[in-house]
Design a protein around this motif. Structure first.
Motif, short mmCIF file in Angstrom:
data_model
loop_
_atom_site.label_atom_id
_atom_site.label_comp_id
_atom_site.label_asym_id
_atom_site.label_seq_id
_atom_site.Cartn_x
_atom_site.Cartn_y
_atom_site.Cartn_z
N GLU A 1 117.87 64.34 -21.81
CA GLU A 1 117.36 63.97 -20.50
C GLU A 1 118.48 63.32 -19.72
OE1 GLU A 1 113.10 62.46 -19.39
OE2 GLU A 1 114.28 60.81 -20.20
N GLY A 2 118.74 63.85 -18.54
CA GLY A 2 119.82 63.30 -17.74
C GLY A 2 121.17 63.39 -18.42
N ASP A 3 121.42 64.45 -19.13
CA ASP A 3 122.68 64.69 -19.85
C ASP A 3 122.94 63.72 -21.00
OD1 ASP A 3 123.30 66.91 -18.31
OD2 ASP A 3 124.35 65.71 -16.80
N PHE A 4 121.89 63.01 -21.44
CA PHE A 4 122.03 62.12 -22.60
C PHE A 4 120.94 62.43 -23.61
CE2 PHE A 4 124.18 59.82 -19.28
CZ PHE A 4 125.30 59.34 -19.93
N VAL A 5 121.25 62.25 -24.88
CA VAL A 5 120.27 62.43 -25.95
C VAL A 5 119.31 61.26 -25.89
CG1 VAL A 5 119.92 62.60 -28.44
CG2 VAL A 5 121.89 63.72 -27.38
N ARG A 6 118.03 61.56 -25.71
CA ARG A 6 117.03 60.48 -25.61
C ARG A 6 116.39 60.19 -26.96
NH1 ARG A 6 112.20 59.68 -21.63
NH2 ARG A 6 111.57 57.63 -22.34
N TRP A 7 116.04 61.25 -27.71
CA TRP A 7 115.51 61.04 -29.05
C TRP A 7 115.80 62.24 -29.93
CZ3 TRP A 7 112.05 64.90 -29.83
CH2 TRP A 7 111.17 65.26 -28.82
N VAL A 8 115.70 62.00 -31.24
CA VAL A 8 115.93 63.03 -32.25
C VAL A 8 114.80 62.93 -33.27
CG1 VAL A 8 117.48 63.87 -34.06
CG2 VAL A 8 118.44 62.86 -31.98
N LEU A 9 114.22 64.07 -33.59
CA LEU A 9 113.22 64.14 -34.66
C LEU A 9 113.76 65.08 -35.73
CD1 LEU A 9 109.91 64.62 -32.61
CD2 LEU A 9 110.74 62.53 -33.68
N LEU A 10 113.71 64.65 -36.97
CA LEU A 10 114.19 65.46 -38.07
C LEU A 10 113.03 66.03 -38.86
CD1 LEU A 10 117.03 63.16 -39.43
CD2 LEU A 10 117.24 65.07 -37.85
N GLY A 11 113.18 67.27 -39.29
CA GLY A 11 112.16 67.90 -40.13
C GLY A 11 111.05 68.52 -39.31
N GLY A 12 110.17 69.24 -39.99
CA GLY A 12 109.04 69.88 -39.33
C GLY A 12 108.14 68.85 -38.67
N GLN A 13 107.59 69.20 -37.53
CA GLN A 13 106.73 68.30 -36.78
C GLN A 13 105.41 69.00 -36.49
OE1 GLN A 13 107.83 65.16 -36.10
NE2 GLN A 13 109.71 65.73 -37.16
N THR A 14 104.37 68.23 -36.34
CA THR A 14 103.10 68.80 -35.93
C THR A 14 103.14 69.03 -34.42
OG1 THR A 14 102.06 66.66 -35.49
CG2 THR A 14 101.86 67.55 -37.74
N GLU A 15 102.32 69.95 -33.97
CA GLU A 15 102.27 70.25 -32.55
C GLU A 15 101.84 69.01 -31.76
OE1 GLU A 15 100.46 73.61 -29.50
OE2 GLU A 15 100.21 73.84 -31.66
N ARG A 16 100.87 68.29 -32.28
CA ARG A 16 100.38 67.09 -31.60
C ARG A 16 101.50 66.06 -31.43
NH1 ARG A 16 94.94 64.27 -33.40
NH2 ARG A 16 95.40 65.63 -35.15
N LYS A 17 102.29 65.84 -32.48
CA LYS A 17 103.35 64.84 -32.41
C LYS A 17 104.43 65.28 -31.42
CE LYS A 17 106.61 62.17 -35.15
NZ LYS A 17 107.10 61.86 -36.48
N LEU A 18 104.78 66.55 -31.45
CA LEU A 18 105.82 67.05 -30.57
C LEU A 18 105.35 66.99 -29.11
CD1 LEU A 18 108.66 68.11 -30.54
CD2 LEU A 18 107.77 70.41 -30.89
N VAL A 19 104.12 67.37 -28.84
CA VAL A 19 103.59 67.31 -27.47
C VAL A 19 103.55 65.86 -26.99
CG1 VAL A 19 101.50 67.62 -26.07
CG2 VAL A 19 102.31 69.47 -27.55
N ALA A 20 103.13 64.96 -27.85
CA ALA A 20 103.09 63.53 -27.48
C ALA A 20 104.48 63.04 -27.13
CB ALA A 20 102.49 62.71 -28.61
N ARG A 21 105.48 63.43 -27.90
CA ARG A 21 106.85 62.99 -27.61
C ARG A 21 107.36 63.61 -26.31
NH1 ARG A 21 109.71 60.00 -31.63
NH2 ARG A 21 111.17 59.81 -29.90
N LEU A 22 107.03 64.88 -26.07
CA LEU A 22 107.46 65.53 -24.84
C LEU A 22 106.78 64.91 -23.62
CD1 LEU A 22 107.55 69.25 -25.97
CD2 LEU A 22 109.50 67.84 -25.33
#
Length: 127
Positions: A103-124
């Motif tokens: 975001e804005g040319d900077f890394v905002r967060w990193v998630l490692l490993g498989g994620q659930t759709e709910r968790k990924l949508v919540a983070r997005l």
């Protein structure tokens, strides 16, 4: 002397240490300037959210989920690190799949490993 417990304990300790090192490496990239992804993200280059994953067994398992999310998040991209090795190195990808929000040319967060759709949508949506 029975060496089996020592060998098993050492193997477990090594596995835990490797996981911890991968996590620490990924977390160090948070807040850093993101590398140029224009060679792979095309239309998403100007948007703020980009999720990168690699090609592996778990990556293939979550590919349908990522494709569904791409319908509502056009700036969501998937990167096969076997084909984009330099980009993976620049993002310090140490484990697959890896999700990186830029975001804005900077890394905002990193998630490692498989994620659930709910968790990924919540983070997005929380970004």
């Amino acid at each position: 002397m029975n060496w089996l417990p020592i060998e098993v304990s050492s193997a477990i300790a090594l596995a835990v240490a490797m996981q911890a090192l991968m996590w620490m490496r990924a977390m160090r990239s948070v807040g850093r300037a993101a590398p140029d992804t224009s060679s792979v993200d095309g239309a998403a280059a100007e948007d703020c959210r980009r999720v990168h994953s690699a090609h592996c067994g778990p990556c293939r398992a979550i590919k349908p989920m990522v494709e569904r999310l791409q319908l509502s998040h056009r700036d969501l991209i998937s990167v096969d690190i076997a084909q984009q090795v330099d980009l993976a190195r620049k993002f310090s990808v140490a484990r697959t799949p890896s999700f990186v929000l830029v975001e804005g040319d900077f890394v905002r967060w990193v998630l490692l490993g498989g994620q659930t759709e709910r968790k990924l949508v919540a983070r997005l949506q929380g970004a």
